[in-house]
Design an enzyme around this catalytic site. Structure first.
Site, mmCIF file in Angstrom:
data_model
loop_
_atom_site.group_PDB
_atom_site.id
_atom_site.type_symbol
_atom_site.label_atom_id
_atom_site.label_comp_id
_atom_site.label_asym_id
_atom_site.label_seq_id
_atom_site.Cartn_x
_atom_site.Cartn_y
_atom_site.Cartn_z
ATOM 1 N N TRP A 15 0.823 -1.222 0.000
ATOM 2 C CA TRP A 15 0.000 0.000 0.000
ATOM 3 C C TRP A 15 0.856 1.270 0.000
ATOM 4 O O TRP A 15 0.342 2.358 -0.202
ATOM 5 C CB TRP A 15 -0.893 0.022 1.238
ATOM 6 N N LYS A 16 2.137 1.148 0.267
ATOM 7 C CA LYS A 16 3.023 2.326 0.417
ATOM 8 C C LYS A 16 2.399 3.295 1.434
ATOM 9 O O LYS A 16 1.716 2.852 2.360
ATOM 10 C CB LYS A 16 3.276 2.992 -0.930
ATOM 11 N N HIS A 63 12.846 -2.567 -0.411
ATOM 12 C CA HIS A 63 12.104 -1.997 -1.549
ATOM 13 C C HIS A 63 12.961 -0.905 -2.195
ATOM 14 O O HIS A 63 13.685 -0.184 -1.506
ATOM 15 C CB HIS A 63 10.772 -1.422 -1.072
ATOM 16 N N SER A 90 4.087 -2.310 -11.901
ATOM 17 C CA SER A 90 2.926 -1.981 -12.735
ATOM 18 C C SER A 90 2.105 -3.213 -13.128
ATOM 19 O O SER A 90 1.569 -3.283 -14.234
ATOM 20 C CB SER A 90 3.351 -1.179 -13.968
ATOM 21 N N GLY A 95 1.772 -2.659 -6.183
ATOM 22 C CA GLY A 95 1.676 -1.338 -5.565
ATOM 23 C C GLY A 95 0.331 -0.704 -5.848
ATOM 24 O O GLY A 95 -0.684 -1.027 -5.231
ATOM 25 N N GLY A 96 0.301 0.213 -6.820
ATOM 26 C CA GLY A 96 -0.904 1.007 -7.085
ATOM 27 C C GLY A 96 -2.179 0.195 -7.194
ATOM 28 O O GLY A 96 -3.219 0.569 -6.614
HETATM 29 C C1 PEP Z 1 5.811 -1.649 -5.676
HETATM 30 O O1 PEP Z 1 5.889 -0.552 -5.166
HETATM 31 O O2 PEP Z 1 6.262 -2.635 -5.078
HETATM 32 C C2 PEP Z 1 5.163 -1.773 -6.974
HETATM 33 C C3 PEP Z 1 5.338 -2.880 -7.647
HETATM 34 O O3 PEP Z 1 4.426 -0.687 -7.397
HETATM 35 P P1 PEP Z 1 3.477 -0.598 -8.701
HETATM 36 O O4 PEP Z 1 2.693 -1.888 -8.770
HETATM 37 O O5 PEP Z 1 2.606 0.583 -8.464
HETATM 38 O O6 PEP Z 1 4.375 -0.447 -9.883
#
Ligand code: PEP
Length: 251
Positions: free
Chosen positions: A10-11, A95, A212, A233-234
């Site tokens: 979730w960051k 990370h 992504s 992530g997102g």
């Molecule tokens: C992450 O921060 O671990 C990540 C993979 O982000 P995103 O999926 O948004 O690229």
């Protein structure tokens, strides 16, 4: 046979209200997931809330960082035993945002990894190259260096208790995903490198892809032989997306 793991990162997002809605949706939608594991790594202040909502669900949870130290005068830090107090199973270690923005060196990452293992947590060890490193044909050497730092402290016995997330830095939060073939090539490299030290542990090791991942590309990525799920992530902040990604890992 490795079981796929999809974990949300979730960051620094969320609020009590937003989390309640998201966690409730996940708890209901993923109540009957089978043959895969799923987890959310939330900001530490929300671990108690996450524990209380997910306690009776098959969804695991964890943190996004921890201290390499057990206790002491380390203002602002959170220890492994504190994470265990809130039922954490996982902790993301190394990370790329921690490496780039908070100066975490390979040695610090290795110390955190060792502290997580010692405490009985499952570290999700992030490795990956920047765009400049990929363009300089250094992706494998960078990842080898990141793995070697951890191996030097924890060995393959440590790897046996961990998950690795291959996260090309150029694909994180950019909308640019590594192609399934590009990702598979690096995953195979990681597994082969570790197999030189212990083939059984390397074969059992869960290696996630992160960068992504979304519902639209998850199934193809997860169908690659060495990609065992994803670190998300997102898309992990949107219940329907995250559920669809988990279902892609199940099928
Ligand atoms: C992450 O921060 O671990 C990540 C993979 O982000 P995103 O999926 O948004 O690229």
């Amino acid at each position: 046979m490795r079981q796929k793991l999809v974990a949300g990162n979730w960051k620094m997002h969320g609020s009590l209200d937003e989390n309640q809605a998201l966690l409730n949706e996940l708890r209901i939608a993923l109540a009957d997931m089978r043959n895969m594991a799923c987890a959310v790594c939330v900001p530490s202040p929300y671990l108690a809330q996450t524990q209380s909502v997910l306690a009776d669900s098959p969804i695991g949870w964890g943190a996004q960082n921890m201290s390499e130290y057990a206790k002491g005068a380390y203002t602002g830090e959170v220890s492994a035993s504190m994470l265990l107090d809130f039922g954490c199973h996982y902790v993301i270690i190394g990370h790329s945002e921690r490496r780039a923005l908070y100066g975490e060196t390979d040695q610090v990452v290795a110390a955190k990894f060792a502290a997580a293992i010692k405490a009985g947590l499952t570290p999700i060890l992030c490795v990956g190259e920047t765009l400049a490193e990929r363009e300089a044909d250094m992706a494998e050497s960078v990842i080898a260096r990141q793995l070697d730092a951890v191996l030097a402290v924890s060995g393959m016995a440590g790897m046996a208790q961990a998950v690795i997330a291959y996260e090309p830095v150029w694909a994180i939060g950019t909308g640019k995903t590594a192609s399934p073939a590009q990702a598979q090539a690096v995953h195979a490299f990681i597994r082969q490198k570790l197999a030189v030290q212990d083939a059984d542990i390397a074969e059992r090791l869960v290696i996630q892809y992160g960068g992504s991942v979304k519902a639209a590309n998850a199934a193809e990525l997860f169908s690659q032989p060495d990609i065992d799920g994803g670190l998300i992530g997102g898309a992990s902040l949107v219940a329907d997306e995250f559920v669809a990604i988990c279902k892609a890992a199940q099928s």
